[in-house]
Write a protein that holds these residues in place. Structure first.
Motif, PDB file in Angstrom:
ATOM      1  N   LEU A  87       0.649  -1.292   0.019  1.00 32.57           N
ATOM      2  CA  LEU A  87       0.086  -0.075   0.079  1.00 32.57           C
ATOM      3  C   LEU A  87       0.887   1.323   0.048  1.00 32.57           C
ATOM      4  N   GLN A  88       1.897   1.162   0.583  1.00 31.21           N
ATOM      5  CA  GLN A  88       2.897   2.391   0.748  1.00 31.21           C
ATOM      6  C   GLN A  88       3.672   2.474  -0.564  1.00 31.21           C
ATOM      7  N   GLU A  89       4.154   1.277  -1.350  1.00 31.85           N
ATOM      8  CA  GLU A  89       5.069   1.431  -2.453  1.00 31.85           C
ATOM      9  C   GLU A  89       4.179   1.431  -3.825  1.00 31.85           C
ATOM     10  N   VAL A  90       3.158   0.918  -3.695  1.00 30.94           N
ATOM     11  CA  VAL A  90       2.566   0.869  -5.011  1.00 30.94           C
ATOM     12  C   VAL A  90       1.750   2.145  -5.285  1.00 30.94           C
ATOM     13  N   GLU A  91       2.011   2.849  -6.423  1.00 32.11           N
ATOM     14  CA  GLU A  91       1.282   4.190  -6.447  1.00 32.11           C
ATOM     15  C   GLU A  91      -0.088   3.731  -6.855  1.00 32.11           C
ATOM     16  N   GLY A  92      -1.147   4.303  -6.312  1.00 30.24           N
ATOM     17  CA  GLY A  92      -2.308   4.224  -6.712  1.00 30.24           C
ATOM     18  C   GLY A  92      -3.234   3.086  -6.060  1.00 30.24           C
ATOM     19  N   MET A  93      -2.376   2.193  -5.359  1.00 35.01           N
ATOM     20  CA  MET A  93      -3.022   1.055  -4.831  1.00 35.01           C
ATOM     21  C   MET A  93      -4.025   1.377  -3.602  1.00 35.01           C
ATOM     22  N   SER A  94      -5.142   0.854  -3.853  1.00 34.71           N
ATOM     23  CA  SER A  94      -6.027   1.233  -2.676  1.00 34.71           C
ATOM     24  C   SER A  94      -7.069   0.285  -2.186  1.00 34.71           C
ATOM     25  N   LEU A  95      -7.579   0.100  -1.009  1.00 35.87           N
ATOM     26  CA  LEU A  95      -8.593  -0.889  -0.494  1.00 35.87           C
ATOM     27  C   LEU A  95     -10.134  -0.566  -0.500  1.00 35.87           C
ATOM     28  N   ARG A  96     -10.149   0.602  -1.270  1.00 41.68           N
ATOM     29  CA  ARG A  96     -11.691   1.221  -1.058  1.00 41.68           C
ATOM     30  C   ARG A  96     -12.699   0.580  -1.719  1.00 41.68           C
ATOM     31  N   SER A  97     -11.975  -0.405  -2.546  1.00 38.50           N
ATOM     32  CA  SER A  97     -13.190  -1.041  -3.391  1.00 38.50           C
ATOM     33  C   SER A  97     -13.534  -2.609  -2.721  1.00 38.50           C
ATOM     34  N   CYS A  98     -12.676  -2.824  -1.602  1.00 43.74           N
ATOM     35  CA  CYS A  98     -13.100  -3.940  -0.801  1.00 43.74           C
ATOM     36  C   CYS A  98     -14.427  -4.194  -0.258  1.00 43.74           C
ATOM     37  N   GLU A  99     -14.930  -5.268  -0.588  1.00 45.74           N
ATOM     38  CA  GLU A  99     -16.419  -5.463  -0.076  1.00 45.74           C
ATOM     39  C   GLU A  99     -16.332  -6.467   0.968  1.00 45.74           C
ATOM     40  N   TYR A 100     -15.416  -7.379   1.214  1.00 44.41           N
ATOM     41  CA  TYR A 100     -15.222  -8.243   2.135  1.00 44.41           C
ATOM     42  C   TYR A 100     -13.903  -8.473   2.617  1.00 44.41           C
ATOM     43  N   LEU A 101     -13.991  -8.361   4.008  1.00 41.52           N
ATOM     44  CA  LEU A 101     -12.491  -8.133   4.802  1.00 41.52           C
ATOM     45  C   LEU A 101     -12.579  -9.068   5.731  1.00 41.52           C
ATOM     46  N   VAL A 102     -11.649 -10.140   5.942  1.00 40.01           N
ATOM     47  CA  VAL A 102     -11.647 -11.137   6.865  1.00 40.01           C
ATOM     48  C   VAL A 102     -10.211 -11.204   7.729  1.00 40.01           C
ATOM     49  N   PHE A 103     -10.616 -11.113   9.146  1.00 40.02           N
ATOM     50  CA  PHE A 103      -9.462 -11.239  10.041  1.00 40.02           C
ATOM     51  C   PHE A 103      -9.326 -12.710  10.385  1.00 40.02           C
ATOM     52  N   ASP A 104      -8.239 -13.541  10.039  1.00 35.99           N
ATOM     53  CA  ASP A 104      -8.057 -14.901  10.363  1.00 35.99           C
ATOM     54  C   ASP A 104      -7.388 -15.114  11.647  1.00 35.99           C
ATOM     55  N   GLU A 105      -7.666 -15.873  12.373  1.00 34.00           N
ATOM     56  CA  GLU A 105      -6.936 -15.997  13.589  1.00 34.00           C
ATOM     57  C   GLU A 105      -6.528 -14.547  14.323  1.00 34.00           C
ATOM     58  N   ALA A 106      -7.382 -13.761  14.452  1.00 36.20           N
ATOM     59  CA  ALA A 106      -7.152 -12.313  14.883  1.00 36.20           C
ATOM     60  C   ALA A 106      -6.354 -12.426  16.342  1.00 36.20           C
ATOM     61  N   ASP A 107      -6.609 -13.306  17.256  1.00 34.56           N
ATOM     62  CA  ASP A 107      -5.834 -13.182  18.500  1.00 34.56           C
ATOM     63  C   ASP A 107      -4.363 -13.197  18.022  1.00 34.56           C
ATOM     64  N   ARG A 108      -3.892 -13.985  17.310  1.00 37.32           N
ATOM     65  CA  ARG A 108      -2.534 -14.172  17.101  1.00 37.32           C
ATOM     66  C   ARG A 108      -1.995 -12.996  16.197  1.00 37.32           C
ATOM     67  N   LEU A 109      -2.989 -12.443  15.416  1.00 38.22           N
ATOM     68  CA  LEU A 109      -2.681 -11.318  14.726  1.00 38.22           C
ATOM     69  C   LEU A 109      -2.200 -10.115  15.604  1.00 38.22           C
ATOM     70  N   PHE A 110      -3.086 -10.066  16.835  1.00 40.23           N
ATOM     71  CA  PHE A 110      -2.586  -9.094  17.776  1.00 40.23           C
ATOM     72  C   PHE A 110      -1.308  -9.591  18.782  1.00 40.23           C
ATOM     73  N   GLU A 111      -1.177 -10.690  18.926  1.00 43.03           N
ATOM     74  CA  GLU A 111      -0.322 -11.242  19.709  1.00 43.03           C
ATOM     75  C   GLU A 111       1.179 -11.054  19.234  1.00 43.03           C
ATOM     76  N   MET A 112       1.042 -10.920  17.846  1.00 45.45           N
ATOM     77  CA  MET A 112       2.280 -10.827  17.047  1.00 45.45           C
ATOM     78  C   MET A 112       2.537  -9.519  16.597  1.00 45.45           C
ATOM     79  N   GLY A 113       1.967  -8.403  17.160  1.00 42.34           N
ATOM     80  CA  GLY A 113       2.216  -6.921  17.048  1.00 42.34           C
ATOM     81  C   GLY A 113       1.521  -6.277  15.919  1.00 42.34           C
ATOM     82  N   PHE A 114       0.602  -6.898  15.278  1.00 38.83           N
ATOM     83  CA  PHE A 114      -0.015  -6.479  14.126  1.00 38.83           C
ATOM     84  C   PHE A 114      -1.170  -5.403  14.341  1.00 38.83           C
TER      85      PHE A 114
END
Length: 313
Positions: free
Chosen positions: A101-128
Motif C-alpha cells: 500500500l505504501q510502495e505501489v502508486e495508486g493502490m487502494s483498498l476502497r473497493s474492498c467489499e469483504y474483509l476477513v481477519f483470520d486468527e485475529a488473536d494471533r494477529l494481535f499477539e504478533m504485534g500487528f
C-alpha cells in the motif's frame, strides 16, 4: 451469506476457512476488470496465508476470479506482477500488505467489499494491531467484515467493537474439549530415558505409515530430536522459529507430500500450520498449560477421523 458482520470463535482446523471462503466466492461470482481487490483475507503467518490461498483457489476453481497472495519472504517484483493482473481476492499478511500500500502508486483498498481477519488473536499477539487498524481505516465503509479468533482478549474485543457493525457471534471453538475420537496415552519415563522412549514409541507403537507431529519445547530440542531420529533411520522434517522461510517451506512440503511421516516442531513454529489427516501427536516435552495440551492434541482426530495423543511425562 446475508452480508452481516461476524465474529467467529474458532480454532485452527475447525473448518472456518471454508466457512468464509464459500460465501466470498458466491458474493464476488466473477472477475471484475476494475482496479482494486474486492476481498482481503489477513493471516498472521506466511504459512497460514499460503494454506488459505490454496483453499481459495480450490473452492473458486469453477469461477474466473483472480487471486494474489502477498506474504513476506517472496519477491516483491513477482507480487507487483500479480497485483498488475487486477486480482479480485488478496490473501496477505498485514506487514506485506501495508508495504505494498505504501510502495505501489495508486493502490487502494476502497473497493474492498469483504474483509476477513483470520486468527485475529494471533494477529494481535504478533504485534500487528496498529497495522490492522490502518488497514481497516483504508477499506470502504460498506464492507462486510468477518473476524475469526480462538480467544477474545480485551484489546481484540475493543477492536471488534470499533471496527465491526453489530456483528453476529458464532462459536465454533472447541479449545477446551477433546474429540471423542482422540485416544490419549501417557508414558511416565525418567528424563534421561526420554530419547529412547520416543524411539520405542515411533518404532513399536505408532504405525509406520501414520503422519505424526512431535512437539518439543525449544529449537535446540527440535534439532536434537531430528538428529536422533536420523541416526536411528527415521527421517523427519522439522521446523522451529529460527529457520529461514525457504528452509521452513522445504521441510513442511516434505511432510505434506508424504515423503517423511514425522514432523518435529516447537509450539511457536507450529502456529499457522494446519496439517490435514494427521494421525498422531507426540508431546515429547509436555505443555505447561492445559489449553495448550488440548490445542496440540486437537491437531489429530479431525473431520471424523480417529487419532492418538502420546505424552512422555
Amino acid at each position: 451469506m446475508q452480508g452481516l458482520d461476524v465474529v467467529g470463535m474458532a480454532r485452527t482446523g475447525s473448518g472456518k476457512t471454508a466457512a468464509f471462503v464459500i460465501p466470498l466466492v458466491e458474493r464476488l461470482k466473477e472477475h471484475s476488470a476494475r482496479a482494486g481487490a474486492r476481498a482481503v483475507i489477513l493471516s498472521p503467518t506466511r504459512e497460514l496465508a499460503l494454506q488459505t490461498h490454496k483453499v481459495v483457489k480450490e473452492l473458486g476453481r469453477h469461477s474466473n476470479l483472480r487471486t494474489a497472495v502477498l506474504v513476506g519472504g517472496d519477491s516483491m517484483e513477482a507480487q507487483f506482477a500479480e497485483l498488475a493482473a487486477f486480482p479480485d481476492i488478496l490473501v496477505a499478511t498485514p506487514g506485506r500488505l501495508m508495504h505494498h500500500l505504501q510502495e505501489v502508486e495508486g493502490m487502494s483498498l476502497r473497493s474492498c467489499e469483504y474483509l476477513v481477519f483470520d486468527e485475529a488473536d494471533r494477529l494481535f499477539e504478533m504485534g500487528f494491531a496498529e497495522q490492522l487498524r490502518q488497514i481497516l481505516a483504508s477499506v470502504g465503509p460498506s464492507r462486510q467484515t468477518l473476524l475469526f479468533s480462538a480467544t477474545m482478549p480485551k484489546a481484540l474485543a475493543e477492536f471488534a467493537r470499533a471496527g465491526l457493525k453489530e456483528p453476529e457471534l458464532v462459536r465454533l471453538d472447541a479449545d477446551t474439549k477433546i474429540s471423542p475420537d482422540l485416544a490419549l496415552a501417557f508414558f511416565t519415563v525418567r528424563w534421561e530415558d526420554k530419547p529412547a522412549a520416543l524411539l520405542y514409541l515411533l518404532r513399536e507403537v505408532v504405525a509406520a505409515d501414520q503422519p505424526t507431529i512431535i512437539f518439543a519445547s525449544t529449537r535446540h530440542h527440535v534439532e536434537f530430536l531430528a538428529g536422533l531420529l536420523a541416526q536411528d533411520g527415521l527421517e523427519a522434517a522439522y521446523v522451529h522459529g529460527n529457520m529461514d522461510q525457504a528452509a521452513r517451506k522445504i521441510h513442511i512440503a516434505k511432510f505434506r507430500a508424504g515423503r517423511v511421516r514425522l514432523l518435529v516442531v516447537t509450539d511457536v513454529a507450529a502456529r499457522g500450520l494446519d496439517i490435514p489427516l494427521l494421525d498422531n501427536v507426540v508431546h515429547y516435552d509436555f505443555p505447561p498449560k492445559p489449553k495448550l495440551f488440548v490445542h496440540r492434541s486437537g491437531r489429530a482426530a479431525r473431520a471424523g477421523r480417529s487419532g492418538t495423543s502420546y505424552s512422555l511425562l
